[in-house]
Motif scaffolding. Sequence first.
Motif, PDB file in Angstrom:
ATOM      1  N   LEU A 178      51.775  44.634  42.984  1.00  0.00           N
ATOM      2  CA  LEU A 178      50.173  44.755  43.370  1.00  0.00           C
ATOM      3  C   LEU A 178      49.647  45.994  42.778  1.00  0.00           C
ATOM      4  N   SER A 179      50.346  46.689  42.264  1.00  0.00           N
ATOM      5  CA  SER A 179      49.778  48.083  41.442  1.00  0.00           C
ATOM      6  C   SER A 179      48.522  47.730  40.778  1.00  0.00           C
ATOM      7  N   ASP A 180      48.606  46.553  39.857  1.00  0.00           N
ATOM      8  CA  ASP A 180      47.589  46.402  38.958  1.00  0.00           C
ATOM      9  C   ASP A 180      46.262  45.539  39.454  1.00  0.00           C
ATOM     10  N   TYR A 181      46.511  45.182  40.900  1.00  0.00           N
ATOM     11  CA  TYR A 181      45.561  44.602  41.533  1.00  0.00           C
ATOM     12  C   TYR A 181      44.468  45.163  42.441  1.00  0.00           C
ATOM     13  N   SER A 182      43.626  45.708  41.999  1.00  0.00           N
ATOM     14  CA  SER A 182      42.795  46.722  43.138  1.00  0.00           C
ATOM     15  C   SER A 182      41.471  45.598  43.339  1.00  0.00           C
ATOM     16  N   ALA A 183      40.949  45.361  44.292  1.00  0.00           N
ATOM     17  CA  ALA A 183      39.947  44.674  44.710  1.00  0.00           C
ATOM     18  C   ALA A 183      38.576  45.346  44.403  1.00  0.00           C
ATOM     19  N   ASP A 184      38.706  46.827  44.246  1.00  0.00           N
ATOM     20  CA  ASP A 184      37.658  47.570  44.033  1.00  0.00           C
ATOM     21  C   ASP A 184      37.297  47.767  42.453  1.00  0.00           C
ATOM     22  N   ASP A 185      38.485  47.600  41.701  1.00  0.00           N
ATOM     23  CA  ASP A 185      38.498  47.671  40.213  1.00  0.00           C
ATOM     24  C   ASP A 185      37.753  46.479  39.633  1.00  0.00           C
ATOM     25  N   LYS A 186      36.503  46.596  38.933  1.00  0.00           N
ATOM     26  CA  LYS A 186      35.810  45.611  38.207  1.00  0.00           C
ATOM     27  C   LYS A 186      36.580  44.935  37.153  1.00  0.00           C
ATOM     28  N   LEU A 187      37.423  45.845  36.483  1.00  0.00           N
ATOM     29  CA  LEU A 187      38.333  45.200  35.434  1.00  0.00           C
ATOM     30  C   LEU A 187      39.178  44.303  35.923  1.00  0.00           C
ATOM     31  N   SER A 188      39.927  44.732  37.021  1.00  0.00           N
ATOM     32  CA  SER A 188      41.021  44.057  37.691  1.00  0.00           C
ATOM     33  C   SER A 188      40.497  42.583  38.232  1.00  0.00           C
ATOM     34  N   LYS A 189      39.267  42.573  38.420  1.00  0.00           N
ATOM     35  CA  LYS A 189      38.516  41.354  38.926  1.00  0.00           C
ATOM     36  C   LYS A 189      38.412  40.447  37.951  1.00  0.00           C
ATOM     37  N   ALA A 190      37.956  41.016  36.755  1.00  0.00           N
ATOM     38  CA  ALA A 190      37.561  40.269  35.625  1.00  0.00           C
ATOM     39  C   ALA A 190      38.670  39.703  34.929  1.00  0.00           C
ATOM     40  N   MET A 191      39.822  40.497  34.971  1.00  0.00           N
ATOM     41  CA  MET A 191      40.971  40.128  34.062  1.00  0.00           C
ATOM     42  C   MET A 191      41.854  39.234  35.087  1.00  0.00           C
ATOM     43  N   MET A 192      42.201  39.459  36.248  1.00  0.00           N
ATOM     44  CA  MET A 192      43.196  38.949  37.149  1.00  0.00           C
ATOM     45  C   MET A 192      42.608  37.915  38.229  1.00  0.00           C
ATOM     46  N   LYS A 193      41.377  37.712  37.951  1.00  0.00           N
ATOM     47  CA  LYS A 193      40.732  36.793  38.986  1.00  0.00           C
ATOM     48  C   LYS A 193      41.525  35.390  38.937  1.00  0.00           C
ATOM     49  N   ASP A 194      41.726  34.952  37.857  1.00  0.00           N
ATOM     50  CA  ASP A 194      42.294  33.534  37.826  1.00  0.00           C
ATOM     51  C   ASP A 194      44.005  33.660  38.066  1.00  0.00           C
ATOM     52  N   PHE A 195      44.669  34.680  38.360  1.00  0.00           N
ATOM     53  CA  PHE A 195      46.121  34.880  38.270  1.00  0.00           C
ATOM     54  C   PHE A 195      46.602  34.188  39.724  1.00  0.00           C
ATOM     55  N   LYS A 196      47.561  33.312  39.530  1.00  0.00           N
ATOM     56  CA  LYS A 196      48.144  32.670  40.542  1.00  0.00           C
ATOM     57  C   LYS A 196      49.528  32.605  40.756  1.00  0.00           C
ATOM     58  N   TYR A 197      50.179  32.959  41.816  1.00  0.00           N
ATOM     59  CA  TYR A 197      51.859  33.100  41.910  1.00  0.00           C
ATOM     60  C   TYR A 197      52.057  31.789  42.923  1.00  0.00           C
ATOM     61  N   VAL A 198      52.855  30.836  42.470  1.00  0.00           N
ATOM     62  CA  VAL A 198      52.921  29.764  43.319  1.00  0.00           C
ATOM     63  C   VAL A 198      54.501  29.313  43.399  1.00  0.00           C
ATOM     64  N   VAL A 199      54.999  29.319  44.616  1.00  0.00           N
ATOM     65  CA  VAL A 199      56.144  28.992  44.904  1.00  0.00           C
ATOM     66  C   VAL A 199      56.284  27.665  45.462  1.00  0.00           C
ATOM     67  N   VAL A 200      57.167  26.626  44.867  1.00  0.00           N
ATOM     68  CA  VAL A 200      57.188  25.325  45.371  1.00  0.00           C
ATOM     69  C   VAL A 200      58.674  25.290  45.704  1.00  0.00           C
ATOM     70  N   VAL A 201      58.731  24.817  46.984  1.00  0.00           N
ATOM     71  CA  VAL A 201      60.109  24.479  47.540  1.00  0.00           C
ATOM     72  C   VAL A 201      60.220  22.859  47.582  1.00  0.00           C
ATOM     73  N   GLN A 202      61.438  22.303  47.211  1.00  0.00           N
ATOM     74  CA  GLN A 202      61.756  21.072  47.355  1.00  0.00           C
ATOM     75  C   GLN A 202      62.938  20.852  48.016  1.00  0.00           C
ATOM     76  N   SER A 203      63.043  19.755  48.862  1.00  0.00           N
ATOM     77  CA  SER A 203      64.304  19.363  49.622  1.00  0.00           C
ATOM     78  C   SER A 203      64.722  17.982  49.450  1.00  0.00           C
ATOM     79  N   ASP A 204      66.088  17.724  49.968  1.00  0.00           N
ATOM     80  CA  ASP A 204      66.400  16.285  49.846  1.00  0.00           C
ATOM     81  C   ASP A 204      65.693  15.522  50.857  1.00  0.00           C
ATOM     82  N   ASN A 205      65.464  16.186  52.164  1.00  0.00           N
ATOM     83  CA  ASN A 205      64.670  15.622  53.340  1.00  0.00           C
ATOM     84  C   ASN A 205      63.254  16.117  53.561  1.00  0.00           C
TER      85      ASN A 205
END
Length: 249
Positions: A178-205
Amino acid sequence: MKQKLTAIALLFLLLTLSGCFGVEEKILIHKDGSGEFTLSFDITQTTRKMVFLLEKMNTAMRKDSTSPTMRKEDLWEKAREDQMVKMNEKMPLKETCVILNGLKGISQSRHYTDTTNGKFAMGLTFKFTNIAALNKALKTVLGVKKDPTRLTFPAPVYTLKEGILIREVTKKDVATFLSDYSADDKLSKAMMKDFKYVVVVQSDNDIKAAAAGGASTTFAGKQATLNYKALENRDEIKNTNMHGEVQVY
């Protein structure tokens, strides 16, 4: 003309450094602790924006008869090739798969490129015989690299206990992530606003429940999705160490 091309080139450089991409972990977990894991880097939006800038450069150069131009149908191919080169520099997928196949409990590791339905993603997938083998593999793929130019994300630690799959990251690794993600940094907002980290879990049930700090969670049938938005939910992600639980059995 030169000034216009320089401005476009600077935008192109900014784009290559931007966070207009997404990361997806997908884990299929069987009741005995074995399964299959897939790590995917979706660079569709980055590639689309790159094509847009290439078209701008093409238009600018077309006005200068001495400058060569590219056919429009070749722009997508060039953008994809450029992105593949950059991604392989930051995450050498082929080399990583060779290493993974040498680990005990890991098999059928391979890398792939997905360009179906307008999507452009690169990644790797492998099978594991138990949770311990999975965790060792993830540390190998996502652990801290000695080379600072390599793409690094926090390596999660998985646990399967009483039918609940638990995923978490160490406090130190979350802070680094999270060191590169600053809510107060305008450059971070512009560059990283669309970044997502998704975890998909699948089971047999059918999955019975799912929850994760700092992520929006959904589950239906045999699949649960944990969607982390690093910029928007930075504090909650940090406070919970990306801890997530999915009742898979």
